[in-house]
Write a protein that holds these residues in place. Sequence first.
Motif, PDB file in Angstrom:
ATOM      1  N   ASP A 111      10.045   7.716   1.656  1.00 18.75           N
ATOM      2  CA  ASP A 111      11.247   7.425   2.444  1.00 18.75           C
ATOM      3  C   ASP A 111      10.805   6.866   3.784  1.00 18.75           C
ATOM      4  OD1 ASP A 111      10.753   9.702   4.272  1.00 18.75           O
ATOM      5  OD2 ASP A 111      11.442  10.969   2.614  1.00 18.75           O
ATOM      6  N   SER A 112      11.729   6.564   4.650  1.00 14.72           N
ATOM      7  CA  SER A 112      11.375   5.934   5.926  1.00 14.72           C
ATOM      8  C   SER A 112      10.564   6.858   6.822  1.00 14.72           C
ATOM      9  CB  SER A 112      12.650   5.494   6.654  1.00 14.72           C
ATOM     10  OG  SER A 112      13.517   6.605   6.857  1.00 14.72           O
ATOM     11  N   THR A 113      10.723   8.165   6.648  1.00 12.89           N
ATOM     12  CA  THR A 113       9.931   9.123   7.426  1.00 12.89           C
ATOM     13  C   THR A 113       8.570   9.364   6.799  1.00 12.89           C
ATOM     14  OG1 THR A 113      11.992  10.242   8.039  1.00 12.89           O
ATOM     15  CG2 THR A 113       9.958  11.443   8.442  1.00 12.89           C
ATOM     16  N   HIS A 114       8.491   9.199   5.505  1.00 11.88           N
ATOM     17  CA  HIS A 114       7.243   9.406   4.761  1.00 11.88           C
ATOM     18  C   HIS A 114       6.931   8.149   3.937  1.00 11.88           C
ATOM     19  CE1 HIS A 114       9.190  13.453   5.188  1.00 11.88           C
ATOM     20  NE2 HIS A 114       7.991  13.730   5.698  1.00 11.88           N
ATOM     21  N   PRO A 115       6.526   7.057   4.614  1.00 12.91           N
ATOM     22  CA  PRO A 115       6.332   5.787   3.913  1.00 12.91           C
ATOM     23  C   PRO A 115       4.980   5.719   3.185  1.00 12.91           C
ATOM     24  CG  PRO A 115       5.911   5.493   6.238  1.00 12.91           C
ATOM     25  CD  PRO A 115       6.354   6.919   6.074  1.00 12.91           C
ATOM     26  N   SER A 116       4.874   6.360   2.034  1.00  9.45           N
ATOM     27  CA  SER A 116       3.661   6.250   1.225  1.00  9.45           C
ATOM     28  C   SER A 116       3.490   4.786   0.809  1.00  9.45           C
ATOM     29  CB  SER A 116       3.754   7.134  -0.018  1.00  9.45           C
ATOM     30  OG  SER A 116       3.855   8.501   0.333  1.00  9.45           O
ATOM     31  N   LEU A 117       2.269   4.274   0.904  1.00  7.20           N
ATOM     32  CA  LEU A 117       2.088   2.852   0.636  1.00  7.20           C
ATOM     33  C   LEU A 117       0.660   2.512   0.241  1.00  7.20           C
ATOM     34  CD1 LEU A 117       1.742   0.679   3.838  1.00  7.20           C
ATOM     35  CD2 LEU A 117       1.775   3.164   3.970  1.00  7.20           C
ATOM     36  N   LEU A 118       0.515   1.308  -0.307  1.00  8.97           N
ATOM     37  CA  LEU A 118      -0.763   0.679  -0.610  1.00  8.97           C
ATOM     38  C   LEU A 118      -0.878  -0.562   0.256  1.00  8.97           C
ATOM     39  CD1 LEU A 118      -3.315   0.028  -2.427  1.00  8.97           C
ATOM     40  CD2 LEU A 118      -1.711  -1.191  -3.932  1.00  8.97           C
ATOM     41  N   LYS A 119      -1.985  -0.689   0.991  1.00 12.22           N
ATOM     42  CA  LYS A 119      -2.229  -1.880   1.803  1.00 12.22           C
ATOM     43  C   LYS A 119      -3.396  -2.648   1.195  1.00 12.22           C
ATOM     44  CE  LYS A 119      -2.733   0.126   5.891  1.00 12.22           C
ATOM     45  NZ  LYS A 119      -2.823   0.263   7.372  1.00 12.22           N
ATOM     46  N   ILE A 120      -3.211  -3.945   0.998  1.00 12.43           N
ATOM     47  CA  ILE A 120      -4.283  -4.752   0.415  1.00 12.43           C
ATOM     48  C   ILE A 120      -4.662  -5.898   1.359  1.00 12.43           C
ATOM     49  CG2 ILE A 120      -3.721  -4.179  -1.976  1.00 12.43           C
ATOM     50  CD1 ILE A 120      -2.393  -6.940  -2.193  1.00 12.43           C
ATOM     51  N   PRO A 121      -5.982  -6.159   1.503  1.00  8.30           N
ATOM     52  CA  PRO A 121      -6.451  -7.264   2.338  1.00  8.30           C
ATOM     53  C   PRO A 121      -6.449  -8.568   1.542  1.00  8.30           C
ATOM     54  CG  PRO A 121      -8.320  -5.995   1.533  1.00  8.30           C
ATOM     55  CD  PRO A 121      -7.087  -5.356   0.965  1.00  8.30           C
ATOM     56  N   VAL A 122      -5.736  -9.556   2.023  1.00 12.69           N
ATOM     57  CA  VAL A 122      -5.572 -10.817   1.299  1.00 12.69           C
ATOM     58  C   VAL A 122      -6.104 -11.970   2.150  1.00 12.69           C
ATOM     59  CG1 VAL A 122      -3.895 -12.430   0.312  1.00 12.69           C
ATOM     60  CG2 VAL A 122      -3.564  -9.951   0.051  1.00 12.69           C
ATOM     61  N   VAL A 123      -6.918 -12.820   1.536  1.00 10.91           N
ATOM     62  CA  VAL A 123      -7.380 -14.041   2.195  1.00 10.91           C
ATOM     63  C   VAL A 123      -6.509 -15.189   1.686  1.00 10.91           C
ATOM     64  CG1 VAL A 123      -9.298 -15.612   2.582  1.00 10.91           C
ATOM     65  CG2 VAL A 123      -9.715 -13.154   2.421  1.00 10.91           C
ATOM     66  N   PRO A 124      -5.690 -15.782   2.556  1.00 13.98           N
ATOM     67  CA  PRO A 124      -4.733 -16.806   2.103  1.00 13.98           C
ATOM     68  C   PRO A 124      -5.422 -18.082   1.619  1.00 13.98           C
ATOM     69  CG  PRO A 124      -4.222 -16.004   4.329  1.00 13.98           C
ATOM     70  CD  PRO A 124      -5.584 -15.507   3.990  1.00 13.98           C
ATOM     71  N   GLY A 125      -4.729 -18.781   0.735  1.00  7.10           N
ATOM     72  CA  GLY A 125      -5.153 -20.115   0.331  1.00  7.10           C
ATOM     73  C   GLY A 125      -6.202 -20.190  -0.752  1.00  7.10           C
ATOM     74  N   ILE A 126      -6.627 -19.066  -1.297  1.00  7.69           N
ATOM     75  CA  ILE A 126      -7.656 -19.077  -2.339  1.00  7.69           C
ATOM     76  C   ILE A 126      -6.980 -18.885  -3.694  1.00  7.69           C
ATOM     77  CG2 ILE A 126      -9.688 -17.892  -3.266  1.00  7.69           C
ATOM     78  CD1 ILE A 126     -10.484 -17.210  -0.432  1.00  7.69           C
ATOM     79  N   LYS A 127      -7.321 -19.764  -4.623  1.00  4.84           N
ATOM     80  CA  LYS A 127      -6.718 -19.718  -5.944  1.00  4.84           C
ATOM     81  C   LYS A 127      -7.770 -19.443  -7.008  1.00  4.84           C
ATOM     82  CE  LYS A 127      -2.874 -22.828  -4.857  1.00  4.84           C
ATOM     83  NZ  LYS A 127      -2.132 -24.068  -5.264  1.00  4.84           N
ATOM     84  N   ALA A 128      -7.324 -18.829  -8.095  1.00  4.12           N
ATOM     85  CA  ALA A 128      -8.212 -18.584  -9.231  1.00  4.12           C
ATOM     86  C   ALA A 128      -8.582 -19.911  -9.874  1.00  4.12           C
ATOM     87  CB  ALA A 128      -7.533 -17.678 -10.235  1.00  4.12           C
ATOM     88  N   GLN A 129      -9.827 -20.002 -10.320  1.00  2.00           N
ATOM     89  CA  GLN A 129     -10.321 -21.211 -10.961  1.00  2.00           C
ATOM     90  C   GLN A 129     -10.529 -20.960 -12.453  1.00  2.00           C
ATOM     91  OE1 GLN A 129     -10.743 -24.102  -9.061  1.00  2.00           O
ATOM     92  NE2 GLN A 129      -9.815 -22.813  -7.472  1.00  2.00           N
ATOM     93  N   GLY A 130     -10.282 -21.984 -13.238  1.00  2.00           N
ATOM     94  CA  GLY A 130     -10.550 -21.892 -14.662  1.00  2.00           C
ATOM     95  C   GLY A 130      -9.501 -21.109 -15.416  1.00  2.00           C
ATOM     96  N   PRO A 131      -9.686 -21.000 -16.720  1.00  2.00           N
ATOM     97  CA  PRO A 131      -8.707 -20.275 -17.540  1.00  2.00           C
ATOM     98  C   PRO A 131      -8.737 -18.779 -17.275  1.00  2.00           C
ATOM     99  CG  PRO A 131     -10.624 -20.878 -18.855  1.00  2.00           C
ATOM    100  CD  PRO A 131     -10.793 -21.549 -17.527  1.00  2.00           C
ATOM    101  N   GLU A 132      -7.640 -18.126 -17.574  1.00  2.00           N
ATOM    102  CA  GLU A 132      -7.560 -16.684 -17.398  1.00  2.00           C
ATOM    103  C   GLU A 132      -8.530 -15.990 -18.356  1.00  2.00           C
ATOM    104  OE1 GLU A 132      -4.078 -13.278 -17.714  1.00  2.00           O
ATOM    105  OE2 GLU A 132      -3.586 -15.309 -17.038  1.00  2.00           O
ATOM    106  N   PRO A 133      -9.358 -15.059 -17.855  1.00  2.00           N
ATOM    107  CA  PRO A 133     -10.317 -14.394 -18.755  1.00  2.00           C
ATOM    108  C   PRO A 133      -9.614 -13.528 -19.789  1.00  2.00           C
ATOM    109  CG  PRO A 133     -10.316 -13.351 -16.585  1.00  2.00           C
ATOM    110  CD  PRO A 133      -9.480 -14.589 -16.469  1.00  2.00           C
ATOM    111  N   GLN A 134     -10.228 -13.415 -20.953  1.00  2.00           N
ATOM    112  CA  GLN A 134      -9.667 -12.587 -22.003  1.00  2.00           C
ATOM    113  C   GLN A 134      -9.762 -11.110 -21.627  1.00  2.00           C
ATOM    114  OE1 GLN A 134     -11.667 -13.573 -25.654  1.00  2.00           O
ATOM    115  NE2 GLN A 134     -10.433 -15.414 -25.982  1.00  2.00           N
ATOM    116  N   CYS A 135      -8.843 -10.310 -22.112  1.00  2.00           N
ATOM    117  CA  CYS A 135      -8.843  -8.868 -21.873  1.00  2.00           C
ATOM    118  C   CYS A 135     -10.162  -8.265 -22.343  1.00  2.00           C
ATOM    119  CB  CYS A 135      -7.675  -8.234 -22.625  1.00  2.00           C
ATOM    120  SG  CYS A 135      -7.477  -6.457 -22.400  1.00  2.00           S
ATOM    121  N   GLY A 136     -10.854  -7.593 -21.433  1.00  2.00           N
ATOM    122  CA  GLY A 136     -12.118  -6.948 -21.772  1.00  2.00           C
ATOM    123  C   GLY A 136     -13.346  -7.804 -21.591  1.00  2.00           C
TER     124      GLY A 136
END
Length: 597
Positions: A557-582
């Motif tokens: 809630d607003s008094t107890h804002p549990s959260l996840l913060k992630i560091p993001v570097v803007p402008g970088i894109k994945a290259q190549g095809p998506e890797p297969q699961c595993g």
Amino acid sequence: MKDVHAGFVSRWLQLAAIAMLLLCAGGAQAGFDLKDRPLAGIEREFGYFKAADGTPLAYVVYRPEGAGPLPTIAWYDVYGAGSMPPLGMVRAWVARGYAFVAASVRGTGCSDGDYVPFGAQDARDGAVFVDWAGSQAWSNGKIGLVGNSQPGIVQFGIAALHPTHLVAIAPGGTISRIYADGWYLGGIYNASFAAHWSRYDQPGASLKFAQLRAGLGDKDCEARVARIGPNSLVARVRAQPYDGEYYQRYSPYDRAPDVTVPTLMVQSWTDPAVGSSALNVFARLTAKSKRLFVLSGGHDSYLDSTAQEEVGRWMDHWLKGDDNGVDGEPRVRIDFGTTPTAAANYGDVVPVHATATQALADWPAPETKWQSWFMTAGGALQDKPANGEAAGTREYFYPAGTELPGDAVQFAMTALDWGSLRYRTPPVAHDTAIFGAPEVVLYAASEQVNTDFMVNLHDVSPSGDVTFIQRGYLRASRRAVDSSRSTAQYVFHPHLKDEPLQAGHVYRFDFSLLPVVYILRAGHSLELLLAAPSPIPSPGWGLTPLMLPGFNTVYHDSTHPSLLKIPVVPGIKAQGPEPQCGSLPFQPCRHENGSTS
């Protein structure tokens, strides 16, 4: 995916290639005759040098036949380097025009004295080793330290003592804080890791390699073989359950500010043996010339061809004076999609191909932006604090649920719903480069006076593939934060005492996950799993959870804002095809129905 046991990789299991010792270089050694065949073009010499207190420490040196004096590469470890260092690396360095000298830490291999695991004496002896090697006729006085795992970790301690002949270092597969990132992750005893390394990894390799050298005719070593056995690490770690001098004097995190020589760090962010905490060390280095090479793969990724070429260029510049431009390149290189092939022999450099490479000006990247994902009572991660219907509480029963990311078989077993909590973002609109250490803020209460938290981060694809990204831990009684030592990328817990919980009282818990170098593709979601740690090795870490069963309640809630913060570097894109699961190394994957590819 290869099996990795607890410890700095089970080196003694690699000894099937011991016969390669018979192919290494021949050469005279004062004191005993060598009973093996020479390798044309390389001279070898076994011997002992004296530590400051007179203790004889075993070494072996390889050099091009008839050449000298030469710039010298040094390797110093507890596994038996003074008997047989990684021979593939030896060949590569000698072919590059270097002498290669390796020595065993006191009380290990053929070195005399008593071994104190991760004791301060290692660095002091190592500094003597460097200056002894630099004063030999076969050396031109310029020494570069190389090595992965313990021989990488110890480089920070040696360099902090400023030996005269040390010109550059290149540690790989290392760790940040020996206590909080090794033996007591988040304050939780990493018992399986400590036990396996103490009983099997280190003494197993030390004994096997010492036996080899003794078998070549070293009578002094033969007398020392009988005393090699399990080391005292477990007893020492059990006796010191809080952070302090014993851990700090060996920790790269604590030694890095005193390291001034040019430093190249090599680190796999998916390292299954020591994790990625070493990435937190880079910013603490005071060396004016420093570089970081990050890749994905196993604990021995230091032997990947891409990594070894970076190390070779680094040493060529600083030890030979080659104007190869290495000191003018961006500080950070990241390789994605590395696909190593199997090494033919122990210690061989492994051919590797990367699908993409990213350069950064520094680590952490100066352009990093933080994204906050707030947890909700409905299990969502959203971009604003929970209110209205999204506000409220969720509970789970500790320690009934856990998740093991050791391999595909382990990962297929999902955490019990009533023993864990999951939170998920909506699909992201753009590729999201998560470069750094995510942070979790939990507002939670427990029925017990203490509890343990494990947070695992997942990538969930549109088709329902769930890929493990990273993990983090915290014991509730170790929640104290030292704000003066914390940074945007690292929540510093001093781990100096336990502060029990008051049952039912809501507390704030802040902790960092291990650093991540991962691109979440557009259309994918991030998932956070909150559960209990497990003593089952996965693949090497096995943490001993508190046996204090009870319900844990998380507030949103607003008094107890549990959260996840992630560091993001803007402008970088994945290259190549998506890797297969595993298909990603040490990132197991399952389908949401629990099956694996």
